[in-house]
Design a protein around this motif. Structure first.
Motif, PDB file in Angstrom:
ATOM      1  N   VAL A 218      12.973   3.958   4.807  1.00 27.65           N
ATOM      2  CA  VAL A 218      11.538   3.666   4.787  1.00 27.65           C
ATOM      3  C   VAL A 218      10.834   4.532   3.747  1.00 27.65           C
ATOM      4  O   VAL A 218      10.007   4.044   2.961  1.00 27.65           O
ATOM      5  CB  VAL A 218      10.924   3.891   6.180  1.00 27.65           C
ATOM      6  CG1 VAL A 218       9.399   3.871   6.117  1.00 27.65           C
ATOM      7  CG2 VAL A 218      11.396   2.819   7.150  1.00 27.65           C
ATOM      8  N   ASN A 219      11.161   5.820   3.724  1.00 28.88           N
ATOM      9  CA  ASN A 219      10.483   6.718   2.794  1.00 28.88           C
ATOM     10  C   ASN A 219      10.787   6.397   1.341  1.00 28.88           C
ATOM     11  O   ASN A 219       9.921   6.546   0.472  1.00 28.88           O
ATOM     12  CB  ASN A 219      10.859   8.173   3.099  1.00 28.88           C
ATOM     13  CG  ASN A 219      10.151   8.702   4.327  1.00 28.88           C
ATOM     14  OD1 ASN A 219       9.228   8.091   4.836  1.00 28.88           O
ATOM     15  ND2 ASN A 219      10.594   9.842   4.820  1.00 28.88           N
ATOM     16  N   THR A 220      12.011   5.980   1.062  1.00 28.98           N
ATOM     17  CA  THR A 220      12.337   5.640  -0.327  1.00 28.98           C
ATOM     18  C   THR A 220      11.792   4.270  -0.721  1.00 28.98           C
ATOM     19  O   THR A 220      11.672   3.984  -1.916  1.00 28.98           O
ATOM     20  CB  THR A 220      13.860   5.706  -0.572  1.00 28.98           C
ATOM     21  OG1 THR A 220      14.550   4.982   0.463  1.00 28.98           O
ATOM     22  CG2 THR A 220      14.331   7.153  -0.571  1.00 28.98           C
ATOM     23  N   PHE A 221      11.480   3.412   0.240  1.00 27.25           N
ATOM     24  CA  PHE A 221      10.665   2.237  -0.080  1.00 27.25           C
ATOM     25  C   PHE A 221       9.247   2.676  -0.425  1.00 27.25           C
ATOM     26  O   PHE A 221       8.652   2.219  -1.405  1.00 27.25           O
ATOM     27  CB  PHE A 221      10.593   1.274   1.118  1.00 27.25           C
ATOM     28  CG  PHE A 221      11.776   0.360   1.249  1.00 27.25           C
ATOM     29  CD1 PHE A 221      12.487  -0.082   0.145  1.00 27.25           C
ATOM     30  CD2 PHE A 221      12.179  -0.080   2.504  1.00 27.25           C
ATOM     31  CE1 PHE A 221      13.576  -0.928   0.281  1.00 27.25           C
ATOM     32  CE2 PHE A 221      13.259  -0.926   2.646  1.00 27.25           C
ATOM     33  CZ  PHE A 221      13.960  -1.361   1.537  1.00 27.25           C
ATOM     34  N   ALA A 222       8.710   3.556   0.415  1.00 28.14           N
ATOM     35  CA  ALA A 222       7.299   3.918   0.301  1.00 28.14           C
ATOM     36  C   ALA A 222       7.000   4.757  -0.933  1.00 28.14           C
ATOM     37  O   ALA A 222       5.912   4.635  -1.511  1.00 28.14           O
ATOM     38  CB  ALA A 222       6.861   4.666   1.555  1.00 28.14           C
ATOM     39  N   ASN A 223       7.943   5.632  -1.351  1.00 27.56           N
ATOM     40  CA  ASN A 223       7.608   6.545  -2.446  1.00 27.56           C
ATOM     41  C   ASN A 223       7.313   5.805  -3.751  1.00 27.56           C
ATOM     42  O   ASN A 223       6.354   6.107  -4.456  1.00 27.56           O
ATOM     43  CB  ASN A 223       8.686   7.617  -2.633  1.00 27.56           C
ATOM     44  CG  ASN A 223      10.059   7.068  -2.934  1.00 27.56           C
ATOM     45  OD1 ASN A 223      10.244   5.925  -3.351  1.00 27.56           O
ATOM     46  ND2 ASN A 223      11.080   7.897  -2.697  1.00 27.56           N
ATOM     47  N   SER A 224       8.135   4.806  -4.090  1.00 23.37           N
ATOM     48  CA  SER A 224       7.904   4.063  -5.333  1.00 23.37           C
ATOM     49  C   SER A 224       6.684   3.154  -5.215  1.00 23.37           C
ATOM     50  O   SER A 224       5.925   2.983  -6.178  1.00 23.37           O
ATOM     51  CB  SER A 224       9.136   3.246  -5.705  1.00 23.37           C
ATOM     52  OG  SER A 224       9.519   2.382  -4.653  1.00 23.37           O
ATOM     53  N   ARG A 225       6.467   2.568  -4.024  1.00 32.03           N
ATOM     54  CA  ARG A 225       5.296   1.709  -3.834  1.00 32.03           C
ATOM     55  C   ARG A 225       4.007   2.523  -3.893  1.00 32.03           C
ATOM     56  O   ARG A 225       2.993   2.062  -4.429  1.00 32.03           O
ATOM     57  CB  ARG A 225       5.377   0.979  -2.495  1.00 32.03           C
ATOM     58  CG  ARG A 225       6.221  -0.291  -2.497  1.00 32.03           C
ATOM     59  CD  ARG A 225       7.693  -0.018  -2.655  1.00 32.03           C
ATOM     60  NE  ARG A 225       8.529  -1.211  -2.524  1.00 32.03           N
ATOM     61  CZ  ARG A 225       9.848  -1.202  -2.667  1.00 32.03           C
ATOM     62  NH1 ARG A 225      10.497  -0.075  -2.944  1.00 32.03           N
ATOM     63  NH2 ARG A 225      10.531  -2.322  -2.559  1.00 32.03           N
ATOM     64  N   CYS A 226       4.045   3.739  -3.359  1.00 40.21           N
ATOM     65  CA  CYS A 226       2.878   4.617  -3.424  1.00 40.21           C
ATOM     66  C   CYS A 226       2.597   5.017  -4.872  1.00 40.21           C
ATOM     67  O   CYS A 226       1.443   4.998  -5.323  1.00 40.21           O
ATOM     68  CB  CYS A 226       3.107   5.851  -2.561  1.00 40.21           C
ATOM     69  SG  CYS A 226       1.747   7.026  -2.542  1.00 40.21           S
TER      70      CYS A 226
ATOM     71  N   TYR B 264      -3.008   7.117   0.315  1.00 40.99           N
ATOM     72  CA  TYR B 264      -3.041   7.577   1.709  1.00 40.99           C
ATOM     73  C   TYR B 264      -2.399   6.556   2.637  1.00 40.99           C
ATOM     74  O   TYR B 264      -1.608   6.906   3.522  1.00 40.99           O
ATOM     75  CB  TYR B 264      -4.491   7.827   2.126  1.00 40.99           C
ATOM     76  CG  TYR B 264      -4.755   7.650   3.605  1.00 40.99           C
ATOM     77  CD1 TYR B 264      -4.465   8.667   4.515  1.00 40.99           C
ATOM     78  CD2 TYR B 264      -5.280   6.454   4.105  1.00 40.99           C
ATOM     79  CE1 TYR B 264      -4.694   8.500   5.869  1.00 40.99           C
ATOM     80  CE2 TYR B 264      -5.514   6.279   5.448  1.00 40.99           C
ATOM     81  CZ  TYR B 264      -5.216   7.292   6.338  1.00 40.99           C
ATOM     82  OH  TYR B 264      -5.434   7.128   7.676  1.00 40.99           O
ATOM     83  N   GLU B 265      -2.717   5.296   2.443  1.00 41.65           N
ATOM     84  CA  GLU B 265      -2.321   4.254   3.392  1.00 41.65           C
ATOM     85  C   GLU B 265      -0.812   4.041   3.435  1.00 41.65           C
ATOM     86  O   GLU B 265      -0.220   3.898   4.512  1.00 41.65           O
ATOM     87  CB  GLU B 265      -3.016   2.938   3.022  1.00 41.65           C
ATOM     88  CG  GLU B 265      -2.761   1.805   3.998  1.00 41.65           C
ATOM     89  CD  GLU B 265      -3.434   0.521   3.585  1.00 41.65           C
ATOM     90  OE1 GLU B 265      -3.867  -0.239   4.465  1.00 41.65           O
ATOM     91  OE2 GLU B 265      -3.534   0.277   2.355  1.00 41.65           O
ATOM     92  N   ILE B 266      -0.156   4.028   2.279  1.00 36.88           N
ATOM     93  CA  ILE B 266       1.275   3.707   2.228  1.00 36.88           C
ATOM     94  C   ILE B 266       2.128   4.800   2.881  1.00 36.88           C
ATOM     95  O   ILE B 266       2.995   4.497   3.705  1.00 36.88           O
ATOM     96  CB  ILE B 266       1.714   3.422   0.779  1.00 36.88           C
ATOM     97  CG1 ILE B 266       1.050   2.119   0.300  1.00 36.88           C
ATOM     98  CG2 ILE B 266       3.233   3.316   0.671  1.00 36.88           C
ATOM     99  CD1 ILE B 266       1.276   1.814  -1.169  1.00 36.88           C
ATOM    100  N   PRO B 267       1.940   6.087   2.555  1.00 33.84           N
ATOM    101  CA  PRO B 267       2.743   7.114   3.250  1.00 33.84           C
ATOM    102  C   PRO B 267       2.524   7.135   4.755  1.00 33.84           C
ATOM    103  O   PRO B 267       3.473   7.355   5.519  1.00 33.84           O
ATOM    104  CB  PRO B 267       2.268   8.424   2.610  1.00 33.84           C
ATOM    105  CG  PRO B 267       1.715   8.033   1.287  1.00 33.84           C
ATOM    106  CD  PRO B 267       1.107   6.684   1.495  1.00 33.84           C
ATOM    107  N   LEU B 268       1.284   6.882   5.216  1.00 39.78           N
ATOM    108  CA  LEU B 268       1.030   6.890   6.653  1.00 39.78           C
ATOM    109  C   LEU B 268       1.697   5.695   7.319  1.00 39.78           C
ATOM    110  O   LEU B 268       2.216   5.804   8.437  1.00 39.78           O
ATOM    111  CB  LEU B 268      -0.470   6.888   6.929  1.00 39.78           C
ATOM    112  CG  LEU B 268      -0.853   7.006   8.410  1.00 39.78           C
ATOM    113  CD1 LEU B 268      -0.283   8.282   9.025  1.00 39.78           C
ATOM    114  CD2 LEU B 268      -2.361   6.963   8.600  1.00 39.78           C
TER     115      LEU B 268
END
Length: 851
Positions: free
Chosen positions: A182-190, A203-207
């Motif tokens: 999940v975090n490695t999906f979120a890091n690039s999208r953020c 803020y929204e994507i990491p949360l």
């Protein structure tokens, strides 16, 4: 017939041979073998008469259908079956967000980086899984020997314990894998979303990623425990809970300690290059950056996820055990068991509702804003969840147990005890922010000190922040536990023995009550940290015609400078909220340890007999000596875990300095990056190996010396560990965000002031992310292992005499000192003779010996 003269040489020879084999193997994970056996509540014999040893393994759970709720509308078993609907919705919540994150838009340059990070994380997890498989074989042998031969369990029961230990390992490892995915999906999208120049998506994507992990973690834990409670025959439930706790504890201990060492080796190795070569943060040419990103997940995502999963489960199993053993009335047992699980299900609902409500408010306030305080909506989420959970606790308790055991007041008293823990989940983060937030006076003091006194005053100011934080957090935990104790004296004794034990267990239960949100704000940090790194490593600004491409493909008008500013500012908020979650888990460990220590006291004093209680005094020399011994072990552990980081970071820096290429390349080679990851993994495993075997043998040794000596030792471990962990975690957080202020507000990267704050941050790295957080599983391991160790020691002393136990104590302590020696002398960078040899040009081997 037993003969000391013939048996002792054999024992010593066997143990020594075993140690030699372990040392040759250098399988660091193997040191965690005893952790899982002892982190399970399988040996909590203190709540029963001495002749009923191993009571948890022989638990017979009450029939939950005997208890009815909501005016007799539903029985306990049916209510928990309905609760499974909420649990499945929690799982669905986590999986839906997982899919949403995966489907968010992202540029291929950033996607390639995040997938490389994921692949290295996966390699790390696979390496750890191999160790866990070996440990499970060893644990399996212990389970068969102890429960099959000593407890005389049937083959079927032993098999069930083995099966559920595997389920527990898979649970801890599974949520850890889900977390990094999940975090490695979120890091690039953020990182990609930041290109628009608006702060809200950052803020929204990491949360979102954090809530996905938190909801799935708690839901999986609840599902597995409810399956055991509802679908396993009640005379087999005890062994099932034992096996499950053994497995999840094994997974959590290995991933937490090794992850903490790994992440800080990588972080220090990458950060020091900013000083040495005057390069920017997360420079793509630095081969240490990928390892740093992997470490953000290995230490700051994998470790807390597995640790939270294990702590949540073990706390629940301990309460189940206590209720069945200590509560006299079977009907009240059923009512309390169902009530506890209903509280946990309710808190999942409260967390989801709070996230949704807070999200609407945050979007209305910041959705189109050009600037935002990233900490504000995170703070409101924590408080909103806490208040909703507290209110729902009282309402649901009144509806479920309005007349528990004939007492119409116990519903609000029990709710108040849980509230002490739930409130801690909000109060502790507020206190932590006072010392670690970018807006904190203490952090500003660190920056001001650095401006005039450089790295020296920077470090001293961080020490001040850490020490003051330990005072205030200690007072807060004291107040909450004292309140719970006071409430427990108001009528609970009519239902159970040792009601204060139950109260402390409920406080720990409440600490984890808003578990999804606690995990979410903790997981926020590694995503924000990685997002900043992904942005730099993608070198997206250098791609030809990138602005036109982004506009035509995504309809995006980019603002590169504002994107970088938003990512850096958000990383500061991530640092703060990573810091806030640590004392919550540490506090849970200490409160739980206090409960288990009290259980040992009850057993040894045969129900708190006054003549025996006099041994819990400094007038009883062994007790005082135990207090001294516990403090010594905490300081050894701090040094050993930091030594593993120091030596590993030295090797990483040595490799990076020799192989970094700053001319003619845009990015470091993948092979060089993987080499740094390999160095981090190697020293993480070696450090864990020495630490766990030392703790294992020391616990046995001290338990065999004298029971009241050991109680003093356990009290000391908990108290020294609590304050050492809080001090180190918050001092490290202050140093980290002082550096962030210099980078974001003062914009003085590459200056002498920045260099000073980088030095402070690298000192704080092992403080906050290795030694402090690893004390959590160490405290639990030592205390829960102590239950078994004391039982063995007392049993041997009664059957064979105290002389044998003292001899065995000496052997075990000598063996522990072997690993104390190894934790430095086999891990050190090198002594004076090596420095001379290095100057002379002679090669130096690892481990500090001249080649």
């Amino acid at each position: 017939m037993f003969s000391v003269s013939t048996a002792l040489p054999r024992i010593f020879s066997s143990v020594a041979d075993f140690c030699r084999r372990l040392c040759r193997l250098q399988l660091s994970g193997l040191a965690a073998v005893p952790v899982t056996l002892l982190l399970s509540p399988a040996h909590s014999w203190a709540q029963q008469p001495p002749e009923q040893a191993g009571g948890e393994a022989n638990l017979i759970l009450p029939d939950l259908r005997d208890a009815t709720f909501f005016g007799g509308a539903v029985d306990g078993r049916s209510l928990l079956l309905y609760s499974l609907i909420v649990v499945f919705l929690g799982l669905l919540f986590g999986l839906v967000i997982y899919r949403q994150l995966r489907n968010l838009p992202v540029h291929k340059s950033m996607l390639e980086v995040s997938e490389l990070i994921y692949e290295t994380c996966k390699t790390y997890l696979v390496t750890q899984a191999k160790f866990l498989a070996i440990l499970e074989l060893f644990i399996g042998a212990i389970i068969v020997f102890y429960f099959g031969l000593l407890e005389h369990f049937s083959a079927l029961k032993v098999s069930i314990i083995l099966l559920f230990s595997i389920v527990g390992i898979c649970g801890s490892s599974g949520v850890a894998w889900f977390g990094i995915r999940v975090n490695t999906f979120a890091n690039s999208r953020c990182a990609f979303a930041s290109l628009r120049g608006k702060p809200f998506p950052c803020y929204e994507i990491p949360l979102k990623a954090g809530m996905s992990i938190g909801m799935l973690l708690v839901s999986v834990e609840l599902l597995l425990m409810l399956i055991i409670l509802l679908f396993i025959p009640k005379d087999y439930s005890g062994p099932c809970f034992i096996g499950f706790a053994i497995g999840e504890s094994l997974g959590a201990a290995a991933l937490r300690v090794a992850g903490g060492i790994f992440t800080k080796i990588a972080d220090i190795g990458a950060d020091l290059m900013k000083i040495v070569f005057k390069i920017k943060e997360d420079d793509a040419r630095n081969p240490g950056v990928i390892a740093d990103c992997t470490g953000d997940n290995a230490g700051d995502s994998v470790g807390p996820s597995a640790d939270g999963f294990e702590t949540y489960g073990v706390t629940g199993v301990a309460l189940i055990t206590f209720i069945v053993l200590a509560v006299r009335n079977p009907l009240v047992q059923s009512q309390l068991l169902v009530w506890i699980f209903a509280m946990r299900v309710m808190m999942v609902v409260a967390s989801g509702a709070s996230y949704w409500i807070n999200g609407l408010i945050a979007k209305a306030r910041y959705g189109e804003a050009d600037e935002m305080n990233y900490e504000a909506p995170l703070t409101s989420l924590v408080w909103l969840t806490s208040l909703i959970s507290i209110a729902a606790t009282y309402i649901l308790s009144y509806a479920m147990i309005p007349d528990l055991g004939g007492d119409p007041s116990l519903w609000w008293k029990l709710s108040t005890v849980i509230t002490c823990g739930t409130l801690a989940g909000a109060v502790i983060p507020e206190l932590v922010k006072v010392f670690t937030s970018t807006g904190s006076t203490h952090v500003r003091e660190v920056v001001a000190s650095s401006q005039e006194g450089g790295a020296s005053l920077n470090i001293l100011s961080g020490f001040v922040a850490g020490n003051f934080s330990a005072y205030w957090l200690g007072i807060a935990i004291l107040a909450l536990m004292a309140t719970a104790y006071g409430v427990s004296t108001q009528g609970l004794s009519s239902l159970m023995i040792a009601p204060s034990v139950f109260a402390f267990g409920l406080v720990a239960f409440g600490f984890l009550g808003m578990g999804p949100v606690t995990i979410a704000v903790d997981s926020y940090g590694p995503v924000t940290d990685n997002a900043q790194s992904v942005y730099e490593l993608s070198t997206i600004e250098q791609i030809p015609n990138i602005e036109a491409e982004l506009h035509s493909t995504y309809g995006m008008r980019v603002n590169f400078e504002r994107a970088k500013e938003n990512l850096e500012e958000n990383d500061g908020a991530g640092n703060t909220f990573k810091a806030t979650a640590k004392p919550v888990l540490i506090g849970t460990a200490v409160v739980g340890a206090t409960t288990m220590i009290f259980s040992i006291v009850v057993a040894l004093t045969h129900g708190l007999r006054p003549d025996l209680l006099s041994n819990l005094s400094i007038l009883h020399p062994p007790f005082l000596l135990g207090l001294i011994a516990g403090g010594a072990m905490i300081y050894w552990f701090t040094g050993a875990s930091t030594q593993a980081v120091t030596t590993g970071a030295y090797r990483a820096v040595e490799f990076i300095k020799a192989n970094i290429r700053l001319e003619g390349v845009v990015k470091a080679s993948v092979s060089d990056s993987k080499k740094v990851v390999e160095i981090c993994t190697r020293y993480a495993q070696r450090g864990m190996f020495n630490i766990f075997l030392c703790v294992f043998f020391a616990t046995l040794g001290f338990a065999f010396i004298e029971p009241y000596f050991f109680i003093g030792y356990l009290i000391s471990i908990a108290l020294f560990g609590l304050y050492q962990a809080i001090f180190m975690a918050n001092a490290g957080g202050a140093w980290d965000n002082a550096k962030k202020i210099v980078e974001t507000e003062l914009k003085q990267k590459g200056t002498a002031l920045h260099d000073a704050t980088v030095v402070g941050d690298t000192v704080g790295d092992p403080f906050k992310d290795t030694s402090s957080v690893a004390l959590n599983p160490i405290i639990k391991f030592t205390t829960l292992f102590g239950l078994l160790a004391v039982e063995l020691a007392v049993s041997i002393a009664n059957s064979q005499g105290e002389r044998l136990t003292l001899i065995l104590a000496g052997i075990f302590l000598l063996l522990s000192m072997v690993f104390v020696w190894r934790s430095f002398y086999r891990m050190r960078i090198g002594g004076a003779e090596n420095t001379i040899a290095g100057v002379a040009g002679a090669p130096v081997r690892e481990g500090g010996h001249v080649g």
